[in-house]
Design a protein around this motif. Structure first.
Motif, PDB file in Angstrom:
ATOM      1  N   GLY A 248       0.827  -1.201   0.000  1.00  0.00           N
ATOM      2  CA  GLY A 248       0.000   0.000   0.000  1.00  0.00           C
ATOM      3  C   GLY A 248       0.860   1.247   0.000  1.00  0.00           C
ATOM      4  N   MET A 249       0.674   2.054  -1.048  1.00  0.00           N
ATOM      5  CA  MET A 249       1.449   3.295  -1.140  1.00  0.00           C
ATOM      6  C   MET A 249       0.837   4.352  -0.241  1.00  0.00           C
ATOM      7  SD  MET A 249       3.455   4.483  -4.158  1.00  0.00           S
ATOM      8  CE  MET A 249       2.266   5.195  -5.257  1.00  0.00           C
ATOM      9  N   GLY A 250       1.671   5.304   0.120  1.00  0.00           N
ATOM     10  CA  GLY A 250       1.145   6.417   0.894  1.00  0.00           C
ATOM     11  C   GLY A 250       0.963   6.096   2.360  1.00  0.00           C
ATOM     12  N   THR A 251       1.439   4.929   2.774  1.00  0.00           N
ATOM     13  CA  THR A 251       1.443   4.601   4.198  1.00  0.00           C
ATOM     14  C   THR A 251       2.856   4.181   4.552  1.00  0.00           C
ATOM     15  OG1 THR A 251       0.902   2.321   3.709  1.00  0.00           O
ATOM     16  CG2 THR A 251      -0.938   3.780   4.201  1.00  0.00           C
ATOM     17  N   LEU A 252       3.201   4.302   5.825  1.00  0.00           N
ATOM     18  CA  LEU A 252       4.540   3.886   6.236  1.00  0.00           C
ATOM     19  C   LEU A 252       4.604   2.391   6.432  1.00  0.00           C
ATOM     20  CD1 LEU A 252       6.246   6.213   8.814  1.00  0.00           C
ATOM     21  CD2 LEU A 252       6.916   5.627   6.506  1.00  0.00           C
ATOM     22  N   PHE A 253       3.523   1.843   7.008  1.00  0.00           N
ATOM     23  CA  PHE A 253       3.580   0.439   7.382  1.00  0.00           C
ATOM     24  C   PHE A 253       3.230  -0.474   6.206  1.00  0.00           C
ATOM     25  CE2 PHE A 253       2.557  -3.337   9.936  1.00  0.00           C
ATOM     26  CZ  PHE A 253       3.725  -3.379  10.667  1.00  0.00           C
ATOM     27  N   GLY A 254       2.575   0.065   5.198  1.00  0.00           N
ATOM     28  CA  GLY A 254       2.198  -0.737   4.038  1.00  0.00           C
ATOM     29  C   GLY A 254       3.363  -1.501   3.429  1.00  0.00           C
ATOM     30  N   PRO A 255       4.467  -0.792   3.102  1.00  0.00           N
ATOM     31  CA  PRO A 255       5.605  -1.503   2.511  1.00  0.00           C
ATOM     32  C   PRO A 255       6.137  -2.640   3.386  1.00  0.00           C
ATOM     33  CG  PRO A 255       5.869   0.852   2.247  1.00  0.00           C
ATOM     34  CD  PRO A 255       4.656   0.648   3.098  1.00  0.00           C
ATOM     35  N   VAL A 256       5.980  -2.490   4.700  1.00  0.00           N
ATOM     36  CA  VAL A 256       6.439  -3.553   5.602  1.00  0.00           C
ATOM     37  C   VAL A 256       5.611  -4.809   5.360  1.00  0.00           C
ATOM     38  CG1 VAL A 256       6.729  -4.217   8.004  1.00  0.00           C
ATOM     39  CG2 VAL A 256       7.144  -1.858   7.309  1.00  0.00           C
TER      40      VAL A 256
END
Lengths: 331, 286
Positions: A248-256
């Motif tokens: 999920g782009m635009g979130t910090l935790f998404g890439p995790v």
């Protein structure tokens, strides 16, 4: 600030607790997940908050990895090795960023891609650091007072950096700098009119992202004991791009989350079939076709659906007429 | 002196192969604002298909024709069912075409394996001509001729025909062209297919020279992107000049500066972009 600290503490506690609930094999994989998560978060910063789509982010990862692998022949202290990885990749980010950020959108993407390919070819061709074979090392993270040897302590070692990276990024995103960056992504013209120095914000974010990707690359060498030109490849840059998008782009935790899902999928599907690359490509296409945000946004949507909503009686157009209580009577 | 001529000619050969690939990439971008990262896959897939036919005993020229048709059909399907959904959405196009690279690349790996393959030079051109002491294969000269012929063809289309006029207008203002009653969808598809066909021709022609191997599409793609950036997006003239430049730099760099030759083309790119961010012939603002 308070929220950031709480979120970071929660993250730290969950990282600490993980080894107690999973098997040693999964732990080994999770170490990789955390490293790739740092890498993906750094790309997520410039893409999701800066609107800078990069196909060259693997350059910094590779530089960080080579820094540690090459320097570890001379020194072993992590207090020198990891900062070296961060600083060298950060400097490279500064140098290339100054050229690349003059351009936007697809131009930026193509230039970053070209820089990465340049490093890939250079490292593959040059005899200096093992050429196409890469460079192996036997470095263990040396904390000064102890050396990290077991997989469990390596997991915690990486975990510390993961939590730290998350905290720094969270602070950055919530700072005036981060907010300015997001404003530029959303409406550059307005930010210019407001007197913001647009390029400065983007460069700072780019260098921060580059440094963190370098850190991830350095940690990667501690885990694999190996750095090869493949780390610079477009394949690697694409992999991390997919992680950001799955999560999920635009979130910090998404890439995790993206990093976690990707690495687990890769490991399990690779044991079943050789066609992982094909499946990954198809996965990519499917994600783009049904792009309504990544997994994190999906989760948020589901929780929103599941949380009890007010019972509303609506007319045919969906406008609310009256609110109902649970038994269906008007309040 | 002989060496100089031979190097220039082989640089030109490589440049013309890249031109066939880069011109399509550039025109498609100029018109549709689509960056088709899978363009390199068309190139490689074309040469694989031709290899499959030639290795079963088919005539090289027939294989060239059939492989081009095959790639064009593939491009048609991809454009119709996938790429056309994302007009104006840059991020999705990038991801979609990246995904396609992996899918096409892995299917090629599945069918043709990971070994280095190459198409034999067509027998009619399997000889060299002498330049004083040195010699140069006639086939490569033929490739140069094809590249120049394509450039002439593109020039003719662009300046002398009605189609070219519409496309030229489209690069400047697609909406206006649509408003004047031209079928934009049809023009888009036609240009996309034309670009794919050029890439496929380049791929098949490169088969006897560069060969085929997995992940080659990335190398070709990056070199073409550099050419497109140097020449300017949307301009086949830029692609032509850029391709010649890159081909010659690559050829001489490998001989006189072997250690850093791979860097040279990027150095040139950076220098050009520093002074002219739109590229040499580019009109598209960045």
């Amino acid at each position: 600030m308070k929220k950031s600290i709480i979120a970071t503490l929660l993250l730290a506690v969950s990282v600490c607790a993980l080894p107690f609930v999973i098997s040693p094999f999964v732990l080994f994989m999770l170490t990789e997940v955390l490293i790739m998560a740092i890498f993906a978060m750094s790309l997520g910063l410039i893409m999701g908050y800066g609107g800078l789509q990069s196909l060259g982010h693997s350059a910094f990862f590779g530089i960080g990895a080579y820094s540690v692998a090459v320097l570890s022949e001379h020194l072993t202290s992590i207090y020198l090795l990891l900062p070296a990885a961060i600083i060298i990749s950060g400097l490279f980010a500064l140098l290339t960023g100054l050229i690349a950020i003059r351009n936007k959108g697809i131009f930026f993407l193509m230039i970053t891609l070209a820089f990465t390919q340049m490093l890939f070819l250079l490292f593959r061709q040059s005899d200096l650091w093992g050429g196409a074979d890469g460079v192996g090392t036997s470095v263990k993270p040396n904390l000064g007072f102890m050396e990290i040897a077991s997989p469990l302590s390596l997991f915690y070692f990486v975990g510390v950096f993961f939590v730290l990276a998350y905290f720094i990024l969270r602070l950055f995103v919530n700072s005036p700098l981060g907010k300015g960056l997001k404003g530029i992504m959303e409406n550059e013209g307005r930010m210019v009119a407001l007197g913001y120095h647009v390029k400065k914000y983007q460069i700072i974010a780019y260098v921060l992202a580059g440094g963190l990707a370098g850190l991830a690359g350095g940690l990667y060498v501690f885990k694999t004991q190996f750095a090869s030109p493949e780390l610079f490849s477009v394949h690697m840059a694409t992999t991390v791009l997919i992680m950001v998008f799955i999560g999920g782009m635009g979130t910090l935790f998404g890439p995790v989350i993206g990093a976690g899902v990707f690495i687990f999928l890769q490991n399990y599907i690779s044991t079943m079939t050789d066609r992982w690359s094909l499946i990954m490509g198809l996965l990519f296409i499917v994600i783009v076709l049904y792009n309504r945000g990544g997994i994190l946004q999906l989760l948020q949507l589901i929780t929103k659906k599941l949380t009890p909503k007010k019972n509303l009686l609506m007319d045919k157009k969906g406008a609310t007429i009256i609110e109902l209580n649970e038994s269906g009577k008007a309040k | 002196m002989d060496l100089f001529i031979v190097n220039t000619l082989s640089g030109l050969t490589y440049g013309m192969l890249l031109f066939l690939m880069a011109s399509g990439l550039s025109i498609v971008f100029g018109l549709m604002r689509i960056i088709n990262l899978a363009h390199g896959s068309f190139f490689l897939f074309g040469s694989y298909v031709a290899y499959a036919m030639v290795s079963r005993g088919m005539n090289f020229w027939l294989a060239l024709l059939l492989a081009t048709i095959c790639v064009t059909v593939l491009a048609f399907l991809l454009e119709k069912f996938l790429i056309s959904r994302f007009h104006g959405n840059e991020a999705s196009q990038v991801l979609l075409t990246l995904g396609l690279i992996f899918v096409i690349g892995d299917i090629s790996l599945w069918i043709w394996g990971g070994d280095f393959l190459s198409i034999p030079v067509p027998s009619i051109m399997d000889f060299s001509f002498a330049i004083n002491e040195s010699s140069f294969p006639i086939y490569r000269l033929f490739v140069i001729a094809i590249g120049i012929a394509c450039a002439v063809l593109l020039w003719y289309f662009e300046t002398k025909t009605k189609v070219g006029m519409i496309v030229r207008a489209g690069v400047d203002d697609m909406e206006m062209v649509g408003a004047l009653g031209f079928n934009i969808r049809l023009i888009f598809t036609a240009v996309f297919l034309f670009g794919a066909a050029l890439a496929a021709i380049g791929g098949v022609l490169s088969g006897p020279i560069l060969g085929m191997y997995p992940k080659m599409e990335f190398e070709i793609l990056v070199n073409s992107l550099v050419i497109v950036l140097i020449g300017g997006l949307g301009s086949w003239k830029g692609a032509f000049i850029g391709a010649i430049l890159i081909g010659i730099i690559d050829s001489f760099g490998k001989i006189y500066l072997p250690d850093v030759s791979v860097l040279l083309i990027f150095v040139v790119m950076v220098i050009v972009l520093m002074f002219k961010p739109t590229g040499l012939f580019g009109r598209v603002e960045s």
